[in-house]
Scaffold this active site. Structure first.
Site, PDB file in Angstrom:
ATOM      1  N   ASP A  11      78.097  39.895  40.913  1.00  0.00           N
ATOM      2  CA  ASP A  11      79.004  38.970  40.235  1.00  0.00           C
ATOM      3  C   ASP A  11      79.327  39.455  38.826  1.00  0.00           C
ATOM      4  OD1 ASP A  11      78.768  36.009  41.937  1.00  0.00           O
ATOM      5  OD2 ASP A  11      77.337  37.589  42.342  1.00  0.00           O
ATOM      6  N   HIS A  20      75.526  26.725  45.771  1.00  0.00           N
ATOM      7  CA  HIS A  20      75.840  27.427  47.021  1.00  0.00           C
ATOM      8  C   HIS A  20      74.737  27.281  48.070  1.00  0.00           C
ATOM      9  CE1 HIS A  20      79.277  29.052  44.973  1.00  0.00           C
ATOM     10  NE2 HIS A  20      78.529  29.676  44.089  1.00  0.00           N
ATOM     11  N   ASP A  22      81.831  40.134  44.358  1.00  0.00           N
ATOM     12  CA  ASP A  22      82.467  39.512  43.189  1.00  0.00           C
ATOM     13  C   ASP A  22      82.596  40.517  42.053  1.00  0.00           C
ATOM     14  OD1 ASP A  22      82.812  37.208  44.567  1.00  0.00           O
ATOM     15  OD2 ASP A  22      81.474  35.978  43.350  1.00  0.00           O
ATOM     16  N   HIS A  49      76.732  39.262  50.008  1.00  0.00           N
ATOM     17  CA  HIS A  49      77.092  38.410  48.872  1.00  0.00           C
ATOM     18  C   HIS A  49      76.393  37.054  48.884  1.00  0.00           C
ATOM     19  CE1 HIS A  49      79.249  37.257  45.333  1.00  0.00           C
ATOM     20  NE2 HIS A  49      79.741  36.179  45.927  1.00  0.00           N
ATOM     21  N   ASN A  75      83.272  36.324  47.636  1.00  0.00           N
ATOM     22  CA  ASN A  75      84.310  35.319  47.883  1.00  0.00           C
ATOM     23  C   ASN A  75      85.495  35.465  46.937  1.00  0.00           C
ATOM     24  OD1 ASN A  75      82.055  34.332  46.117  1.00  0.00           O
ATOM     25  ND2 ASN A  75      83.509  32.672  45.690  1.00  0.00           N
ATOM     26  N   HIS A  99      76.407  35.878  44.407  1.00  0.00           N
ATOM     27  CA  HIS A  99      76.982  34.552  44.648  1.00  0.00           C
ATOM     28  C   HIS A  99      76.356  33.461  43.787  1.00  0.00           C
ATOM     29  CE1 HIS A  99      79.764  32.047  46.699  1.00  0.00           C
ATOM     30  NE2 HIS A  99      78.903  31.448  47.516  1.00  0.00           N
ATOM     31  N   VAL A 100      75.043  33.310  43.847  1.00  0.00           N
ATOM     32  CA  VAL A 100      74.349  32.338  42.998  1.00  0.00           C
ATOM     33  C   VAL A 100      74.094  32.999  41.647  1.00  0.00           C
ATOM     34  CG1 VAL A 100      72.289  30.932  42.708  1.00  0.00           C
ATOM     35  CG2 VAL A 100      73.281  31.238  44.984  1.00  0.00           C
ATOM     36  N   HIS A 101      74.568  32.353  40.581  1.00  0.00           N
ATOM     37  CA  HIS A 101      74.530  32.974  39.257  1.00  0.00           C
ATOM     38  C   HIS A 101      73.172  32.774  38.602  1.00  0.00           C
ATOM     39  CE1 HIS A 101      79.185  32.470  39.183  1.00  0.00           C
ATOM     40  NE2 HIS A 101      78.773  33.367  40.053  1.00  0.00           N
TER      41      HIS A 101
END
Length: 366
Positions: free
Chosen positions: A148, A302, A175, A292, A208, A329-331
């Protein structure tokens, strides 16, 4: 499996987050920083957004963009500055997205190349000279893993940290640009990462934010991603740029697609099954997977989005004794013990979420 804990493989996880060792104090990260936009400051014929990627044993792919549609897709390269003993030609294309028209996107595969060697190269027969170093052929090898990434001031900080390390290969589990259909942001992202992506191979898979689909007009999505970030899917027998694998220095790395079909009847599932069956653990004792959307996640962000893919594919990874699975995906950062089917299992992979490289949305704190 004696080599699963070998110190010969080093993976660095980069988060713009300070981990304090004092249990009595907390670290409070400032709010997300502003977007960085990199404008085009070279001539129309000069290469921009240069990046390199692995493209099969002893080969690299050089990718770049020119505003001039007539520049040849040629890369000259050699082991000494300004001396190009070899050259290769490739192909170019462009794409339209609503009212946006891309520059000419060039991809050239060069090689065979020697391991652990610095090569100097020039794109399109003119313009600045770049250089990259090929990965080693044997251990030790060092990876940098960033998920990300985005293009904010936090991104710049993360890339500065990456640039201070003498790593061999950069891995990105989805991302990239956070363009989200604003195509000029893809160009800005390419310029931002060029100082790093032109010197070491960058291997990426989609997230995504790369989908960029639009009903009827662009139903399949990934138009910009597939055009700009060509990965070695054909070299690994994959029908799609959204999933592929490659070998490097005793490590087999599999890049899966969270946003394309993955059920047991899908092309991705059948490809993964065949790919894992061909792994020779004597040659590549390490097997690493990147995707991801995480399969295991205790964060509220998420939650459960990777569950259907886990149910479809987890058994394949377990039976193949995959070592580590990285997700974005998960920050946030999270590491699980070895897991299989929602239970601790000494034969399962270690699952690691590494999803805050610098995106504009900030940390997932809950």
């Amino acid at each position: 499996m004696e080599n699963r804990f070998s110190s010969n493989l080093l993976v660095m996880f980069f988060l713009p987050l300070l981990i304090q060792l004092c249990a009595t104090s907390e670290y409070t990260r400032p709010s997300p920083r502003q977007l960085i936009f990199r404008a085009h400051n070279r001539s129309d014929s000069e290469p921009q957004q240069v990046h390199v990627s692995l493209a099969g044993n002893d080969y690299m792919r050089v990718s770049w963009i020119t505003s001039d549609k007539h520049v040849k897709s040629i890369v000259e390269y050699g082991k000494s500055q300004g001396k190009y003993e070899s050259s290769a030609t490739g192909e170019s294309s462009s794409y339209h997205y609503f009212f946006y028209s891309s520059g000419e996107i060039h991809h050239v595969k060069i090689g065979p190349l020697e391991p652990s060697t610095t090569y100097y190269y020039r794109c399109g027969g003119a313009g600045p000279e770049f250089s990259f170093r090929t990965p080693p052929s044997t251990f030790p090898i060092e990876f940098a893993v960033v998920g990300d990434l985005g293009q904010t001031e936090w991104t710049a900080s993360t890339l500065e940290h990456v640039g201070l390390k003498d790593y061999d290969v950069f891995l990105l589990p989805g991302d990239l640009s956070y363009a989200d259909s604003q195509q000029p942001l893809w160009d800005s992202f390419g310029r931002l990462v060029e100082p790093y992506a032109s010197t070491r191979p960058w291997m990426v898979t989609e997230g995504n934010h790369e989908i960029e689909s639009f009903p009827i007009i662009y139903p399949r999505g990934f138009k910009a991603y597939n055009a700009r970030w060509l990965m070695p899917h054909q070299e690994s027998g994959s029908k799609s740029n959204l999933y592929y694998s490659f070998d490097v220095a005793g490590t087999h790395i599999i890049m899966l697609g969270s946003y394309t079909d993955f059920d047991s009847d899908s092309d991705q599932y059948k490809w993964l099954q065949a790919d894992l069956a061909n792994v020779d653990r004597k040659k590549t004792p390490w097997v690493i997977v990147l995707l991801h959307a995480p399969w295991y996640n205790s964060n509220q962000a998420h939650r459960g989005e990777g569950e259907s893919m886990r149910q479809a594919m987890e058994e394949l990874l377990y039976k193949a004794r995959v070592d580590v699975v990285f997700a974005g995906h998960v920050h946030a950062y999270e590491r699980f013990t070895r897991v299989y089917d929602n239970n601790a299992n000494s034969c399962g992979p270690v699952y690691i979420t590494i999803g805050d490289g610098g995106n504009r949305e900030g940390l997932a704190m809950k």
